[in-house]
Write a protein that holds these residues in place. Structure first.
Motif, PDB file in Angstrom:
ATOM      1  N   GLN A 231       0.824  -1.207   0.000  1.00 30.06           N
ATOM      2  CA  GLN A 231       0.000   0.000   0.000  1.00 30.06           C
ATOM      3  C   GLN A 231       0.857   1.256   0.000  1.00 30.06           C
ATOM      4  O   GLN A 231       0.518   2.262  -0.633  1.00 30.06           O
ATOM      5  N   ALA A 232       1.984   1.199   0.714  1.00 28.83           N
ATOM      6  CA  ALA A 232       2.873   2.359   0.773  1.00 28.83           C
ATOM      7  C   ALA A 232       3.688   2.527  -0.506  1.00 28.83           C
ATOM      8  O   ALA A 232       3.971   3.653  -0.921  1.00 28.83           O
ATOM      9  N   TYR A 233       4.062   1.401  -1.118  1.00 29.42           N
ATOM     10  CA  TYR A 233       4.861   1.411  -2.352  1.00 29.42           C
ATOM     11  C   TYR A 233       4.181   0.490  -3.379  1.00 29.42           C
ATOM     12  O   TYR A 233       4.656  -0.613  -3.652  1.00 29.42           O
ATOM     13  N   PRO A 234       3.052   0.923  -3.948  1.00 28.12           N
ATOM     14  CA  PRO A 234       2.234   0.024  -4.775  1.00 28.12           C
ATOM     15  C   PRO A 234       2.910  -0.480  -6.038  1.00 28.12           C
ATOM     16  O   PRO A 234       2.507  -1.511  -6.570  1.00 28.12           O
ATOM     17  N   HIS A 235       3.922   0.210  -6.529  1.00 23.90           N
ATOM     18  CA  HIS A 235       4.572  -0.215  -7.774  1.00 23.90           C
ATOM     19  C   HIS A 235       5.920  -0.888  -7.528  1.00 23.90           C
ATOM     20  O   HIS A 235       6.649  -1.163  -8.482  1.00 23.90           O
ATOM     21  N   LEU A 236       6.250  -1.136  -6.282  1.00 27.20           N
ATOM     22  CA  LEU A 236       7.542  -1.742  -5.963  1.00 27.20           C
ATOM     23  C   LEU A 236       7.501  -3.249  -6.214  1.00 27.20           C
ATOM     24  O   LEU A 236       6.730  -3.958  -5.573  1.00 27.20           O
ATOM     25  N   PRO A 237       8.326  -3.781  -7.122  1.00 32.82           N
ATOM     26  CA  PRO A 237       8.386  -5.236  -7.291  1.00 32.82           C
ATOM     27  C   PRO A 237       9.075  -5.876  -6.081  1.00 32.82           C
ATOM     28  O   PRO A 237      10.060  -5.339  -5.557  1.00 32.82           O
ATOM     29  N   ILE A 238       8.546  -6.997  -5.631  1.00 36.60           N
ATOM     30  CA  ILE A 238       9.120  -7.722  -4.503  1.00 36.60           C
ATOM     31  C   ILE A 238       9.374  -9.161  -4.939  1.00 36.60           C
ATOM     32  O   ILE A 238       8.513  -9.798  -5.538  1.00 36.60           O
ATOM     33  N   SER A 239      10.573  -9.650  -4.654  1.00 32.61           N
ATOM     34  CA  SER A 239      10.895 -11.038  -4.996  1.00 32.61           C
ATOM     35  C   SER A 239      11.260 -11.794  -3.727  1.00 32.61           C
ATOM     36  O   SER A 239      11.854 -11.237  -2.801  1.00 32.61           O
ATOM     37  N   PHE A 240      10.873 -13.067  -3.703  1.00 34.71           N
ATOM     38  CA  PHE A 240      11.117 -13.916  -2.544  1.00 34.71           C
ATOM     39  C   PHE A 240      11.989 -15.101  -2.951  1.00 34.71           C
ATOM     40  O   PHE A 240      11.842 -15.651  -4.038  1.00 34.71           O
ATOM     41  N   SER A 241      12.849 -15.487  -2.045  1.00 38.43           N
ATOM     42  CA  SER A 241      13.651 -16.683  -2.241  1.00 38.43           C
ATOM     43  C   SER A 241      13.545 -17.530  -0.990  1.00 38.43           C
ATOM     44  O   SER A 241      13.876 -17.078   0.105  1.00 38.43           O
ATOM     45  N   THR A 242      13.032 -18.738  -1.137  1.00 45.28           N
ATOM     46  CA  THR A 242      12.970 -19.679  -0.023  1.00 45.28           C
ATOM     47  C   THR A 242      13.730 -20.933  -0.424  1.00 45.28           C
ATOM     48  O   THR A 242      13.326 -21.634  -1.339  1.00 45.28           O
ATOM     49  N   GLU A 243      14.835 -21.168   0.247  1.00 44.88           N
ATOM     50  CA  GLU A 243      15.675 -22.307  -0.105  1.00 44.88           C
ATOM     51  C   GLU A 243      15.847 -23.204   1.107  1.00 44.88           C
ATOM     52  O   GLU A 243      15.135 -23.070   2.104  1.00 44.88           O
ATOM     53  N   GLY A 244      16.810 -24.089   1.010  1.00 43.29           N
ATOM     54  CA  GLY A 244      17.106 -24.954   2.135  1.00 43.29           C
ATOM     55  C   GLY A 244      17.720 -24.171   3.280  1.00 43.29           C
ATOM     56  O   GLY A 244      18.038 -22.983   3.165  1.00 43.29           O
ATOM     57  N   LEU A 245      17.882 -24.832   4.397  1.00 44.24           N
ATOM     58  CA  LEU A 245      18.446 -24.205   5.575  1.00 44.24           C
ATOM     59  C   LEU A 245      19.802 -23.586   5.243  1.00 44.24           C
ATOM     60  O   LEU A 245      20.651 -24.217   4.615  1.00 44.24           O
ATOM     61  N   GLY A 246      20.003 -22.344   5.643  1.00 42.90           N
ATOM     62  CA  GLY A 246      21.252 -21.650   5.353  1.00 42.90           C
ATOM     63  C   GLY A 246      21.245 -20.907   4.041  1.00 42.90           C
ATOM     64  O   GLY A 246      22.127 -20.080   3.784  1.00 42.90           O
ATOM     65  N   GLY A 247      20.253 -21.168   3.184  1.00 38.98           N
ATOM     66  CA  GLY A 247      20.213 -20.543   1.871  1.00 38.98           C
ATOM     67  C   GLY A 247      19.962 -19.046   1.939  1.00 38.98           C
ATOM     68  O   GLY A 247      20.495 -18.282   1.125  1.00 38.98           O
ATOM     69  N   ALA A 248      19.158 -18.596   2.914  1.00 38.49           N
ATOM     70  CA  ALA A 248      18.858 -17.171   3.023  1.00 38.49           C
ATOM     71  C   ALA A 248      20.114 -16.376   3.340  1.00 38.49           C
ATOM     72  O   ALA A 248      20.361 -15.315   2.764  1.00 38.49           O
ATOM     73  N   LEU A 249      20.925 -16.884   4.241  1.00 36.39           N
ATOM     74  CA  LEU A 249      22.169 -16.195   4.595  1.00 36.39           C
ATOM     75  C   LEU A 249      23.144 -16.182   3.422  1.00 36.39           C
ATOM     76  O   LEU A 249      23.821 -15.172   3.171  1.00 36.39           O
ATOM     77  N   ARG A 250      23.200 -17.279   2.673  1.00 38.02           N
ATOM     78  CA  ARG A 250      24.088 -17.302   1.503  1.00 38.02           C
ATOM     79  C   ARG A 250      23.658 -16.267   0.463  1.00 38.02           C
ATOM     80  O   ARG A 250      24.501 -15.587  -0.138  1.00 38.02           O
ATOM     81  N   ARG A 251      22.351 -16.162   0.218  1.00 39.19           N
ATOM     82  CA  ARG A 251      21.872 -15.179  -0.752  1.00 39.19           C
ATOM     83  C   ARG A 251      22.169 -13.757  -0.288  1.00 39.19           C
ATOM     84  O   ARG A 251      22.475 -12.881  -1.087  1.00 39.19           O
TER      85      ARG A 251
END
Length: 299
Positions: free
Chosen positions: A119-139
């Motif tokens: 609502q605050a940034y209606p045109h902002l693209p958002i991408s998600f990455s869900t990987e195995g354990l530890g993957g978020a920190l590596r990304r």
């Protein structure tokens, strides 16, 4: 202009379709009807198609015209998003917000903050990455994302700035038909060691910390959902986030294990952090999301 096609021509075409006539479109756009007619004729000539049937009292969209009006709406919408992202970038807003989420992190607490962010940034693209354990920190370390919502065990690394958000309760569970489910006493280490333990592990760093490893016969999983499938099928036991197993326990498909003192893990919950790199501060939207999430979780 896209070749012989302009956004103004598409805007006129869509306005005619919405307003119902050339004259009504002219009034809405503050243009003379002759200018509207000329724009349509130019568009038809450039594309080699007939957009309006002019045989009646009032021009009507042809079948091709109806299809192209739909396409014009899509192009105009994309152009508006293009301009909005460019305008945001000129104002210092990141062109995209990339987030990484560890598999043990529940998405529920994030949803309302992300809804407010949209609502605050209606045109902002958002991408998600869900990987195995530890993957978020590596990304995060690879520079692929601005924020990571993740576990940081055993300690917060020195190259990361982390804010604790909430804790996720872990519950030892087993399938309803599993032998451990029929114990009439707390399960000891000796009881557990004779059965498969379904362990969530880092798919890249195999020697990394094994979270809650107790049994002598571990089966290692990268995907939390797959591990749940095996758990429900009675292949072993494990500690699962409470929010993922509550419904299955209520339905009788899973049974909570009562563990003896020697089989209990050091902690019964994991801390979820919002993390960023020390040398990379998120943009305005990322900072907005983090503040909103912290505010909601503090209520």
């Amino acid at each position: 202009m896209i070749g012989n096609l302009s956004l103004d021509q598409l805007r006129i075409l869509v306005t005619i379709a919405d307003a119902g006539s050339f004259s009504a479109a002219g009034r809405q756009l503050s243009r003379a009807q002759s200018a509207i007619s000329q724009s349509v004729a130019t568009l038809e000539a450039a594309q080699g198609v007939l957009l309006f049937d002019r045989s009646g009292h009032r021009p009507r969209l042809t079948e091709t015209g109806r299809v192209l009006v739909s396409q014009a709406r899509t192009v105009l919408s994309s152009a508006a998003r293009f301009e909005a992202v460019a305008a945001g970038a000129r104002g210092g807003i990141e062109p995209e917000l990339a987030l990484a989420i560890d598999p043990l992190v529940p998405t529920g607490p994030l949803i309302e903050s992300l809804r407010a962010l949209h609502q605050a940034y209606p045109h902002l693209p958002i991408s998600f990455s869900t990987e195995g354990l530890g993957g978020a920190l590596r990304r995060l370390r690879n520079g692929d994302v601005a924020l990571a919502f993740c576990l940081l065990l055993p300690v917060v690394p020195p190259d990361v700035v982390a804010s604790s958000l909430f804790r996720v309760a872990l519950t030892p569970v087993v399938g309803a038909e599993h032998p451990l489910a029929r114990l009439d006493r707390p399960a000891t280490c000796a009881d557990l060691e004779s059965h498969i333990q379904l362990v969530l592990s880092d798919p890249v760093e195999r020697d990394a910390n094994n979270y809650g490893l107790t049994g002598a016969t571990p089966w290692r999983f990268v995907d939390l959902g797959r591990r749940l499938d095996f758990l429900l099928a009675g292949f072993g036991w494990c500690r699962m986030p409470e929010h993922l197993i509550a419904d299955h326990v209520a339905a009788g498909d899973l049974v909570r294990l009562d563990l003896a003192e020697d089989a209990q893990a050091p902690g019964d919950a994991l801390t979820i952090y919002a993390a960023r790199m020390v040398d990379k501060v998120p943009g305005p939207a990322g900072q907005w999301l983090l503040k909103d999430l912290q505010a909601r979780l503090s209520l």
